[in-house]
Design a protein around this motif. Structure first.
Motif, mmCIF file in Angstrom:
data_model
loop_
_atom_site.group_PDB
_atom_site.id
_atom_site.type_symbol
_atom_site.label_atom_id
_atom_site.label_comp_id
_atom_site.label_asym_id
_atom_site.label_seq_id
_atom_site.Cartn_x
_atom_site.Cartn_y
_atom_site.Cartn_z
ATOM 1 N N HIS A 64 0.846 -1.199 0.000
ATOM 2 C CA HIS A 64 0.000 0.000 0.000
ATOM 3 C C HIS A 64 0.876 1.241 0.000
ATOM 4 N N TYR A 65 0.263 2.412 -0.037
ATOM 5 C CA TYR A 65 0.983 3.637 -0.352
ATOM 6 C C TYR A 65 1.732 4.305 0.799
ATOM 7 N N HIS A 66 1.602 3.830 2.010
ATOM 8 C CA HIS A 66 2.198 4.553 3.138
ATOM 9 C C HIS A 66 3.727 4.578 3.043
ATOM 10 N N PRO A 67 4.318 5.749 3.418
ATOM 11 C CA PRO A 67 5.752 5.940 3.207
ATOM 12 C C PRO A 67 6.653 4.915 3.899
ATOM 13 N N ASP A 68 6.205 4.337 5.009
ATOM 14 C CA ASP A 68 7.047 3.326 5.658
ATOM 15 C C ASP A 68 7.040 2.009 4.883
ATOM 16 N N HIS A 69 6.262 1.946 3.791
ATOM 17 C CA HIS A 69 6.243 0.746 2.941
ATOM 18 C C HIS A 69 6.805 0.995 1.540
ATOM 19 N N VAL A 70 6.600 2.217 1.025
ATOM 20 C CA VAL A 70 7.065 2.490 -0.353
ATOM 21 C C VAL A 70 7.966 3.712 -0.438
ATOM 22 N N PRO A 96 -7.275 2.347 -0.025
ATOM 23 C CA PRO A 96 -8.168 1.866 -1.093
ATOM 24 C C PRO A 96 -7.614 0.678 -1.882
ATOM 25 N N GLY A 97 -6.301 0.674 -2.084
ATOM 26 C CA GLY A 97 -5.719 -0.380 -2.911
ATOM 27 C C GLY A 97 -4.728 -1.237 -2.144
ATOM 28 N N SER A 98 -4.958 -1.427 -0.853
ATOM 29 C CA SER A 98 -4.103 -2.353 -0.092
ATOM 30 C C SER A 98 -4.205 -3.734 -0.727
ATOM 31 N N GLN A 99 -3.094 -4.490 -0.657
ATOM 32 C CA GLN A 99 -3.145 -5.860 -1.154
ATOM 33 C C GLN A 99 -2.351 -6.776 -0.241
ATOM 34 N N CYS A 100 -2.792 -8.045 -0.215
ATOM 35 C CA CYS A 100 -2.062 -9.114 0.457
ATOM 36 C C CYS A 100 -1.452 -9.992 -0.620
ATOM 37 N N ILE A 101 -0.353 -10.629 -0.283
ATOM 38 C CA ILE A 101 0.428 -11.394 -1.252
ATOM 39 C C ILE A 101 0.483 -12.838 -0.764
ATOM 40 N N LEU A 102 -0.014 -13.754 -1.584
ATOM 41 C CA LEU A 102 -0.086 -15.164 -1.190
ATOM 42 C C LEU A 102 0.833 -15.992 -2.079
ATOM 43 N N ARG A 126 -5.041 0.439 10.734
ATOM 44 C CA ARG A 126 -5.922 1.548 11.103
ATOM 45 C C ARG A 126 -6.901 1.857 9.971
ATOM 46 N N THR A 127 -8.090 2.292 10.361
ATOM 47 C CA THR A 127 -9.108 2.634 9.361
ATOM 48 C C THR A 127 -9.554 4.084 9.509
ATOM 49 N N ASP A 128 -8.662 4.918 10.072
ATOM 50 C CA ASP A 128 -8.997 6.341 10.255
ATOM 51 C C ASP A 128 -7.995 7.238 9.525
ATOM 52 N N LEU A 129 -7.343 6.707 8.518
ATOM 53 C CA LEU A 129 -6.314 7.459 7.780
ATOM 54 C C LEU A 129 -6.868 7.852 6.408
ATOM 55 N N LEU A 178 -18.457 -2.938 13.022
ATOM 56 C CA LEU A 178 -18.368 -1.482 12.882
ATOM 57 C C LEU A 178 -18.551 -0.783 14.223
ATOM 58 N N ALA A 179 -19.419 -1.330 15.082
ATOM 59 C CA ALA A 179 -19.628 -0.736 16.398
ATOM 60 C C ALA A 179 -18.353 -0.803 17.222
ATOM 61 N N MET A 180 -17.585 -1.858 17.039
ATOM 62 C CA MET A 180 -16.359 -2.031 17.843
ATOM 63 C C MET A 180 -15.167 -1.292 17.262
ATOM 64 N N PHE A 181 -15.056 -1.236 15.921
ATOM 65 C CA PHE A 181 -13.787 -0.793 15.327
ATOM 66 C C PHE A 181 -13.888 0.426 14.422
ATOM 67 N N ALA A 182 -15.096 0.820 14.023
ATOM 68 C CA ALA A 182 -15.183 1.959 13.093
ATOM 69 C C ALA A 182 -14.968 3.272 13.828
#
Ligand code: FE2
Length: 236
Positions: A71-77, A147-153, A171-174, A232-236
Protein backbone atom coordinates in the motif's frame (compact mmCIF):
# COMPACT_ATOMS: atom_id res chain seq x y z
CA UNK A 1 8.75 -26.75 -4.23
CA UNK A 2 9.54 -25.99 -0.56
CA UNK A 3 13.34 -26.08 -1.08
CA UNK A 4 13.01 -24.08 -4.25
CA UNK A 5 10.93 -21.36 -2.57
CA UNK A 6 13.02 -18.56 -1.16
CA UNK A 7 11.46 -16.54 1.65
CA UNK A 8 13.09 -14.07 3.98
CA UNK A 9 11.68 -11.58 6.50
CA UNK A 10 13.79 -8.49 7.16
CA UNK A 11 13.08 -6.20 10.11
CA UNK A 12 13.79 -2.49 9.67
CA UNK A 13 16.35 -1.10 12.10
CA UNK A 14 17.66 -4.58 12.90
CA UNK A 15 18.29 -6.51 9.67
CA UNK A 16 18.78 -3.37 7.55
CA UNK A 17 18.76 0.41 8.03
CA UNK A 18 20.30 -0.12 11.47
CA UNK A 19 21.47 3.49 11.70
CA UNK A 20 18.01 4.91 10.91
CA UNK A 21 16.01 5.85 14.03
CA UNK A 22 12.72 5.96 12.08
CA UNK A 23 13.34 2.45 10.74
CA UNK A 24 14.10 1.24 14.28
CA UNK A 25 10.96 2.86 15.68
CA UNK A 26 8.56 1.72 12.95
CA UNK A 27 9.46 -2.01 13.06
CA UNK A 28 8.56 -2.56 9.41
CA UNK A 29 8.90 -6.05 7.99
CA UNK A 30 10.13 -6.26 4.42
CA UNK A 31 9.86 -9.61 2.67
CA UNK A 32 11.92 -11.17 -0.10
CA UNK A 33 10.41 -14.14 -1.88
CA UNK A 34 11.50 -15.97 -4.95
CA UNK A 35 12.80 -19.03 -6.76
CA UNK A 36 16.20 -20.32 -5.64
CA UNK A 37 16.63 -22.29 -8.87
CA UNK A 38 16.17 -19.39 -11.26
CA UNK A 39 17.63 -16.85 -8.81
CA UNK A 40 14.73 -14.42 -9.18
CA UNK A 41 13.18 -12.62 -6.22
CA UNK A 42 10.48 -10.09 -5.41
CA UNK A 43 10.81 -7.52 -2.64
CA UNK A 44 7.64 -6.57 -0.78
CA UNK A 45 7.64 -2.99 0.56
CA UNK A 46 11.33 -2.04 0.15
CA UNK A 47 11.52 1.14 2.26
CA UNK A 48 14.30 2.94 4.20
CA UNK A 49 17.34 1.38 2.50
CA UNK A 50 16.40 -0.22 -0.83
CA UNK A 51 20.10 -0.50 -1.76
CA UNK A 52 20.80 -2.61 1.33
CA UNK A 53 17.75 -4.77 0.67
CA UNK A 54 18.88 -5.48 -2.90
CA UNK A 55 22.36 -6.36 -1.55
CA UNK A 56 20.92 -8.70 1.09
CA UNK A 57 19.01 -10.61 -1.59
CA UNK A 58 22.14 -10.70 -3.78
CA UNK A 59 24.14 -12.09 -0.86
CA UNK A 60 21.66 -14.99 -0.84
CA UNK A 61 22.44 -15.62 -4.51
CA UNK A 62 19.27 -14.10 -5.99
CA UNK A 63 18.52 -10.97 -7.98
CA UNK A 64 15.56 -8.66 -7.34
CA UNK A 65 13.43 -8.81 -10.49
CA UNK A 66 10.33 -7.08 -9.18
CA UNK A 67 8.67 -5.28 -6.29
CA UNK A 68 5.24 -5.65 -4.75
CA UNK A 69 3.84 -2.66 -2.85
CA UNK A 70 1.28 -3.60 -0.19
CA UNK A 71 0.00 0.00 0.00
CA UNK A 72 0.98 3.64 -0.35
CA UNK A 73 2.20 4.55 3.14
CA UNK A 74 5.75 5.94 3.21
CA UNK A 75 7.05 3.33 5.66
CA UNK A 76 6.24 0.75 2.94
CA UNK A 77 7.07 2.49 -0.35
CA UNK A 78 8.99 5.60 0.70
CA UNK A 79 8.04 9.28 0.78
CA UNK A 80 7.55 12.06 3.28
CA UNK A 81 6.05 11.26 6.63
CA UNK A 82 5.94 13.66 9.58
CA UNK A 83 8.95 15.53 8.22
CA UNK A 84 11.08 12.42 7.70
CA UNK A 85 11.90 11.57 4.09
CA UNK A 86 11.93 7.79 3.81
CA UNK A 87 13.66 6.19 0.82
CA UNK A 88 11.66 3.60 -1.08
CA UNK A 89 10.63 2.56 -4.57
CA UNK A 90 11.81 5.81 -6.19
CA UNK A 91 15.36 5.24 -4.92
CA UNK A 92 15.17 1.53 -5.73
CA UNK A 93 14.32 2.34 -9.35
CA UNK A 94 17.52 4.41 -9.52
CA UNK A 95 19.47 1.21 -8.77
CA UNK A 96 17.52 -1.42 -10.70
CA UNK A 97 14.85 -1.20 -13.38
CA UNK A 98 12.09 -3.55 -12.22
CA UNK A 99 8.29 -3.57 -12.33
CA UNK A 100 6.44 -2.32 -9.25
CA UNK A 101 3.27 -4.39 -8.79
CA UNK A 102 0.37 -2.53 -7.18
CA UNK A 103 -3.40 -2.74 -7.04
CA UNK A 104 -5.12 -0.45 -9.52
CA UNK A 105 -6.88 1.50 -6.74
CA UNK A 106 -3.53 2.36 -5.15
CA UNK A 107 -1.83 3.82 -8.23
CA UNK A 108 -2.79 7.47 -7.66
CA UNK A 109 -1.91 7.25 -3.96
CA UNK A 110 1.51 5.71 -4.61
CA UNK A 111 2.41 8.19 -7.34
CA UNK A 112 1.46 11.06 -5.02
CA UNK A 113 3.43 9.68 -2.05
CA UNK A 114 6.58 8.60 -3.89
CA UNK A 115 6.70 10.79 -7.05
CA UNK A 116 7.17 7.58 -9.04
CA UNK A 117 5.24 7.88 -12.32
CA UNK A 118 2.28 5.64 -13.05
CA UNK A 119 4.22 4.30 -16.07
CA UNK A 120 6.64 2.64 -13.62
CA UNK A 121 3.78 0.84 -11.86
CA UNK A 122 2.01 -2.34 -13.00
CA UNK A 123 -1.65 -1.99 -12.00
CA UNK A 124 -3.35 -5.24 -10.97
CA UNK A 125 -6.82 -6.57 -10.27
CA UNK A 126 -7.52 -8.86 -7.34
CA UNK A 127 -6.51 -12.44 -8.08
CA UNK A 128 -3.79 -11.53 -10.55
CA UNK A 129 -0.77 -13.81 -10.45
CA UNK A 130 2.78 -12.54 -10.71
CA UNK A 131 5.33 -15.22 -11.56
CA UNK A 132 8.78 -15.14 -10.02
CA UNK A 133 10.74 -17.98 -11.55
CA UNK A 134 8.43 -21.00 -11.19
CA UNK A 135 6.65 -19.53 -8.16
CA UNK A 136 3.10 -18.19 -8.50
CA UNK A 137 2.43 -15.13 -6.36
CA UNK A 138 -1.25 -14.21 -6.03
CA UNK A 139 -2.21 -10.61 -5.34
CA UNK A 140 -5.40 -10.19 -3.29
CA UNK A 141 -7.04 -6.76 -3.18
CA UNK A 142 -7.81 -6.06 0.49
CA UNK A 143 -9.09 -2.46 0.83
CA UNK A 144 -9.86 -0.93 4.21
CA UNK A 145 -6.56 0.40 5.54
CA UNK A 146 -6.11 2.09 2.14
CA UNK A 147 -8.17 1.87 -1.09
CA UNK A 148 -5.72 -0.38 -2.91
CA UNK A 149 -4.10 -2.35 -0.09
CA UNK A 150 -3.15 -5.86 -1.15
CA UNK A 151 -2.06 -9.11 0.46
CA UNK A 152 0.43 -11.39 -1.25
CA UNK A 153 -0.09 -15.16 -1.19
CA UNK A 154 2.68 -17.55 -2.21
CA UNK A 155 3.52 -21.13 -1.20
CA UNK A 156 1.46 -21.03 1.99
CA UNK A 157 2.73 -17.60 3.02
CA UNK A 158 0.38 -14.61 3.30
CA UNK A 159 2.25 -11.28 3.36
CA UNK A 160 -0.41 -8.88 4.60
CA UNK A 161 1.12 -5.39 4.74
CA UNK A 162 -0.98 -3.32 7.16
CA UNK A 163 -4.24 -5.13 6.38
CA UNK A 164 -4.03 -7.86 9.02
CA UNK A 165 -1.67 -8.24 11.95
CA UNK A 166 -1.35 -11.23 14.25
CA UNK A 167 -3.18 -9.14 16.84
CA UNK A 168 -5.43 -6.51 15.29
CA UNK A 169 -5.67 -4.99 11.84
CA UNK A 170 -4.51 -1.83 10.10
CA UNK A 171 -5.92 1.55 11.10
CA UNK A 172 -9.11 2.63 9.36
CA UNK A 173 -9.00 6.34 10.26
CA UNK A 174 -6.31 7.46 7.78
CA UNK A 175 -6.71 9.16 4.37
CA UNK A 176 -8.28 6.59 2.03
CA UNK A 177 -9.25 4.26 4.89
CA UNK A 178 -12.71 2.69 4.95
CA UNK A 179 -13.91 0.67 7.97
CA UNK A 180 -16.75 -0.97 6.00
CA UNK A 181 -14.27 -2.19 3.37
CA UNK A 182 -11.99 -3.47 6.14
CA UNK A 183 -14.85 -5.51 7.53
CA UNK A 184 -15.49 -7.07 4.10
CA UNK A 185 -11.75 -7.67 3.66
CA UNK A 186 -11.34 -9.44 6.99
CA UNK A 187 -14.55 -11.45 6.93
CA UNK A 188 -14.96 -12.19 3.23
CA UNK A 189 -11.98 -11.38 0.99
CA UNK A 190 -9.51 -13.21 3.26
CA UNK A 191 -11.88 -16.00 4.26
CA UNK A 192 -10.65 -18.16 1.36
CA UNK A 193 -7.12 -18.24 2.77
CA UNK A 194 -6.53 -21.65 4.34
CA UNK A 195 -5.97 -22.24 8.05
CA UNK A 196 -2.49 -23.64 7.45
CA UNK A 197 -1.31 -20.54 5.59
CA UNK A 198 1.14 -18.54 7.69
CA UNK A 199 0.54 -14.82 8.15
CA UNK A 200 3.50 -12.45 7.77
CA UNK A 201 2.38 -8.88 8.59
CA UNK A 202 4.01 -5.58 7.61
CA UNK A 203 5.11 -4.68 11.15
CA UNK A 204 6.46 -6.55 14.13
CA UNK A 205 3.63 -5.61 16.51
CA UNK A 206 3.47 -8.95 18.39
CA UNK A 207 5.93 -11.11 20.26
CA UNK A 208 5.79 -13.56 17.35
CA UNK A 209 6.68 -12.37 13.83
CA UNK A 210 4.32 -14.83 12.14
CA UNK A 211 1.45 -17.17 12.96
CA UNK A 212 -0.78 -19.55 11.05
CA UNK A 213 -4.24 -18.36 10.10
CA UNK A 214 -5.85 -20.99 12.32
CA UNK A 215 -4.45 -19.33 15.44
CA UNK A 216 -4.99 -15.82 14.04
CA UNK A 217 -8.67 -16.70 13.49
CA UNK A 218 -8.88 -18.08 17.00
CA UNK A 219 -7.16 -15.27 18.87
CA UNK A 220 -7.25 -12.03 16.83
CA UNK A 221 -9.95 -9.79 18.32
CA UNK A 222 -10.73 -8.08 14.98
CA UNK A 223 -11.92 -11.41 13.62
CA UNK A 224 -14.20 -12.08 16.59
CA UNK A 225 -17.36 -10.04 15.73
CA UNK A 226 -19.81 -12.15 13.76
CA UNK A 227 -21.80 -9.39 12.03
CA UNK A 228 -20.98 -6.23 10.08
CA UNK A 229 -22.91 -4.10 12.60
CA UNK A 230 -21.01 -5.61 15.52
CA UNK A 231 -17.67 -5.11 13.77
CA UNK A 232 -18.37 -1.48 12.88
CA UNK A 233 -19.63 -0.74 16.40
CA UNK A 234 -16.36 -2.03 17.84
CA UNK A 235 -13.79 -0.79 15.33
CA UNK A 236 -15.18 1.96 13.09
FE1 FE2 B 1 -0.04 1.58 6.52
Amino acid sequence: MSDQFYFRALLSGRDFARDDPTARAMLNLVYALGDRETGEALLVDPAYRPDELVSLVRADGLEVTGVVASHYHPDHVGGDTFGADIAGIRELLEIIDVPIHVQRDEVEWITRTTSVGADSLVAHESGDIVRVGAIDVTLIHTPGHTPGSQCILAEGHLVSGDTLFIDGCGRTDLPGSDPEEMYVTLCQRLSEVGDDVVLFPGHLYSSEASANMRSVREFNFVLAPSTREQWLAMFA
